[in-house]
Design an enzyme around this catalytic site. Structure first.
Site, PDB file in Angstrom:
ATOM      1  N   ASP A 260       0.835  -1.182  -0.013  1.00  0.00           N
ATOM      2  CA  ASP A 260      -0.050  -0.150  -0.127  1.00  0.00           C
ATOM      3  C   ASP A 260       0.927   1.210   0.056  1.00  0.00           C
ATOM      4  OD1 ASP A 260      -3.321   0.774   1.833  1.00  0.00           O
ATOM      5  OD2 ASP A 260      -2.070   1.764   0.157  1.00  0.00           O
TER       6      ASP A 260
HETATM    7  C1  GLC Z   1      -4.620   4.231  -0.265  1.00  0.00           C
HETATM    8  C2  GLC Z   1      -5.286   2.989   0.135  1.00  0.00           C
HETATM    9  C3  GLC Z   1      -5.527   1.957  -0.810  1.00  0.00           C
HETATM   10  C4  GLC Z   1      -5.327   2.544  -2.313  1.00  0.00           C
HETATM   11  C5  GLC Z   1      -3.941   3.244  -2.489  1.00  0.00           C
HETATM   12  C6  GLC Z   1      -3.808   3.866  -3.851  1.00  0.00           C
HETATM   13  O1  GLC Z   1      -3.851   4.874   0.625  1.00  0.00           O
HETATM   14  O2  GLC Z   1      -5.051   2.519   1.305  1.00  0.00           O
HETATM   15  O3  GLC Z   1      -6.526   1.495  -0.519  1.00  0.00           O
HETATM   16  O4  GLC Z   1      -5.814   1.531  -3.275  1.00  0.00           O
HETATM   17  O5  GLC Z   1      -3.775   4.185  -1.360  1.00  0.00           O
HETATM   18  O6  GLC Z   1      -4.741   4.791  -3.910  1.00  0.00           O
END
Ligand code: GLC
Length: 708
Positions: A260
């Site tokens: 993430d």
């Molecule tokens: C965010 C979220 C994740 C998302 C990613 C890209 O922080 O935790 O669910 O897909 O970043 O946007």
């Protein structure tokens, strides 16, 4: 032509050939994903020769911009473009905005959710992208957590079944890959806190959280995202046992794992388990992550670690092979064919969206006031969310991502509850008074009360707002806000029948509505058609079939309130609360009464590798055709560890004509009755199992199954 460009070869042959040609710099470049926002010319200069594995949060024309800027690299390896298309391609203003996962899960309709995934994939691909960071397979068991709206609710079986359906929908036409997230047990953190520690054992992970990911892997999901948090104090990003031993080796996951956002940096800055980015990068790669979402220094760190022999090139090759295989699978090297842009928000998708919104709407209470008579003269529509498309859309749309745009004007067509009521009943019959805001109420309540007094019916639309949901947005208090409580109480004093419509990201404490309102309709974040579906239900234009996939507590402190708990030894309730929830998983009314009879097991004694059939007769005793979700629960009467008093192991949604009786048959695999022993082995223990089949957790028929 180089072998890897030869479409007649297999994906593995092409991958092996390409890998053999790559320098270590080019390989590590594939393991980096950069956010489009905040990219600067230096980034392009640094990376353009190498070819970056992936970009995210670029939309439409921005993709062409990136492709132009990153010159044709030596081996011409195309980047893969990812986006959070989690309830439609909603970051693109003008694309179809479907109901949120939480809303859709109340449809209990695998087929509709498959079709939603398929439609979303076409709109994402038409916009030039290849990868959605969806579905969320987190399980919402603590309602204080900010991201409950993104989940398929509180039950592991439902999350797994609907996750499988949406992944197959996303990937069936080969346009994009899905991303099952966030691995793992992200929503189970202490205090419902976002991106925090989940103080649970591996056994609990396996018992509750792992099955949805097993189904995702078996469904062929192309990628999995590592959660921010930690399991019993070990960050997922650095958790080799969870990522490699279990996910890749035991479950056989062949796609790639992406972290993430900035997880690598968080090991240093937030979780303090690494002294610097280099150490964090080594932990991240060795644990089994294949791609880092941002953390630009991950690239130089990994390159240095490989050159110093701290990370083997073989380990790098495994990650790069996984990434390249997906790129070949998507046809990125072969000038893949994409759907035409006209598919974005096309009529077919809008019709599907409308159907999903109807099946996702839950009628929680109805004292007979619904459906309203068509000859009604005047309806007062009041409340802070009656005409708020931002509240209705919820999180992860162009209003909130990639960058906050609170005053954006939606380009697509949508219906708030007010818009829906005007369309269904005629604008001349509708009087609108907002009454109050979610926070703060001003003088509007008096006007709303006056409108109610002069109307034949009152529709009061309340709930929450966007900024009360999402990352970093956990709530200690999920009661209705003061202004809304005052509005409902003042409306109730008029003696008029109130039809409450909820537009909210997560369950709230709605005992007041249960006490004071004649009807309650839950829409959660219903997407483009959420308001129209509510209005059509009020008018009786369809027979509601939605059921809650998540429970509603009486009080914010009544956590956890999910249905499948152990038997409380000392009563299991608080002395200052009545027993039970305000509403519970499975609750949902129809305009028809469905009567269950003749529960039958194909076997009453089974072996551990059997599959038995569980059948039941369901009669639609109403005057309207309708759909009914039949639920199959199990209770392991005596087990060597505690097991819930009831646990969902099957559901089927069926259409039954008015007056008709249908025999509904569900398959029950005895292997699904396994428990996870303290040593993390799985075992179906011999003994009696109560089989319960019915409308919900309270209304069901029972039979006993003996397992030898
Ligand atoms: C965010 C979220 C994740 C998302 C990613 C890209 O922080 O935790 O669910 O897909 O970043 O946007």
């Amino acid at each position: 032509m180089e072998k890897y460009l030869d479409k007649t070869l297999t994906i593995d042959e092409r991958t092996d050939d390409l890998l053999s040609r790559m320098t270590i710099e080019e390989k590590v470049g594939q393991m980096l994903q950069l956010s489009y926002n905040g990219l600067n010319p230096l980034d392009y200069a640094r990376f353009k020769k190498l070819g970056i594995g992936s970009f995210f949060h670029a939309l439409g024309g921005e993709i062409d911009d990136i492709l132009k800027k990153t010159e044709k690299t030596r081996l011409r390896i195309p980047p893969i473009f990812g986006i959070d298309a989690i309830h439609g391609h909603a970051l693109h203003n003008g694309a179809t905005v479907f109901p949120s996962q939480l809303a859709m899960s109340c449809s209990f309709n695998r087929d509709l959710i498959f079709e939603m995934g398929r439609a979303t994939a076409k709109e994402v691909a038409a916009d030039g992208l290849d990868w959605t960071f969806s579905p969320v397979l987190c399980i919402a068991r603590d309602l204080r957590w900010g991201r409950v709206n993104e989940t398929f609710g509180e039950d592991s079986y439902v999350v797994g079944e609907l996750g499988e359906a949406i992944i197959k929908g996303y990937e069936c036409d080969g346009y994009i890959i899905a991303c099952a997230k966030h691995y793992i047990a992200y929503g189970e953190a202490t205090g419902g806190r976002d991106a925090y520690d989940s103080p649970i054992t591996e056994r609990k992970v396996r018992e509750v959280f792992l099955e949805p990911f097993r189904k995702a892997v078996d469904a062929g999901c192309g990628s999995i995202m590592t959660a921010y948090g930690s399991i019993d104090a070990l960050p997922l990003t650095a958790n080799k046992h969870m990522l490699t031993d279990i996910l890749k080796d035991e479950l056989g996951f062949e796609g790639f794992v992406v972290t993430d956002y900035e997880n690598v940096k968080s090991l240093v800055k937030k979780q303090h388990v690494a002294a610097d980015i280099k150490e964090a990068s080594e932990m991240t790669v060795e644990a089994g992550n294949d791609m880092s979402m941002n953390t630009h220094k991950f690239y130089t760190s990994v390159l240095e670690l490989v050159k110093k022999g701290k990370i083997s090139e073989e380990r790098i090759n495994d990650s790069v092979r996984r990434i390249l295989r997906i790129k070949f699978r998507l046809g990125l090297f072969d000038g893949k064919e994409r759907p035409p842009k006209s598919v974005i928000s096309c009529n077919e998708h809008r019709a599907l969206n409308h159907e999903i919104a109807q099946e996702s709407t839950v009628l929680l209470k109805n004292d007979g006031v619904l459906p309203l008579k068509q000859n009604i003269k005047k309806i007062a529509v009041v409340g802070p969310n009656a005409d708020s498309i931002r509240a209705q859309y919820g999180d992860w749309t162009f209003f909130s991502h990639p960058l906050p745009s609170p005053i954006a004007k939606p380009k697509g067509t949508y219906y708030t509850v007010l818009g829906g009521m005007k369309k269904v009943f005629g604008a001349d019959k509708i009087v609108f008074e907002k009454g109050c805001d979610i926070f703060g109420h001003g003088s509007g309540i008096g006007k709303a009360v006056e409108a109610a007094k002069n109307a034949d019916a009152v529709v009061c639309v309340i709930g929450d707002v966007l900024h009360l949901n999402g990352e970093y947005r956990d709530r200690a208090n999920i009661e209705l806000t003061k202004s809304q409580i005052e509005l409902v109480e003042r409306l109730a004093e008029t003696g008029k029948k109130i039809i409450a419509v909820l537009v909210n990201g997560k369950p709230l404490c709605i005992n007041l509505l249960k006490e004071k309102c004649a009807a309650i309709i839950e829409t959660f974040n219903g997407g483009d058609f959420g308001g129209l579906a509510a209005a059509e239900l009020i008018a009786g234009e369809f027979n509601p079939s939605g059921k809650l996939s998540i429970s509603f507590p009486q009080s914010s402190s009544q956590m956890p309130c999910y249905y499948n708990q152990f038997d409380g030894w000392h009563g299991g309730q608080y002395v200052d609360l009545k027993k039970g929830n305000t509403y519970t998983f499975g609750d949902g009314l129809s305009f028809s009464e469905f009567a269950y009879s003749k529960l039958k097991l194909s076997k009453t004694t089974a072996n551990k590798n059997d599959v038995i059939e569980v059948s039941v007769n369901v009669k639609n005793k109403g005057k309207m055709d309708g759909k009914e979700t039949v639920m199959l629960f199990v209770n392991d009467v005596v087990s060597s560890i505690l097991t819930p008093q009831m646990e969902l192991k099957g559901f089927e949604k069926v259409f039954i004509r008015a007056g008709e009786t249908k025999t509904v048959t569900l398959q029950l695999k005895i292997s699904d009755l396994a428990i996870v022993k303290p040593d993390c082995t799985y075992e179906v223990e011999s003994g009696d199992f109560e089989i319960m089949v019915g409308r919900n957790t309270k209304e069901n028929l029972k039979a006993v199954l003996k397992v030898k």
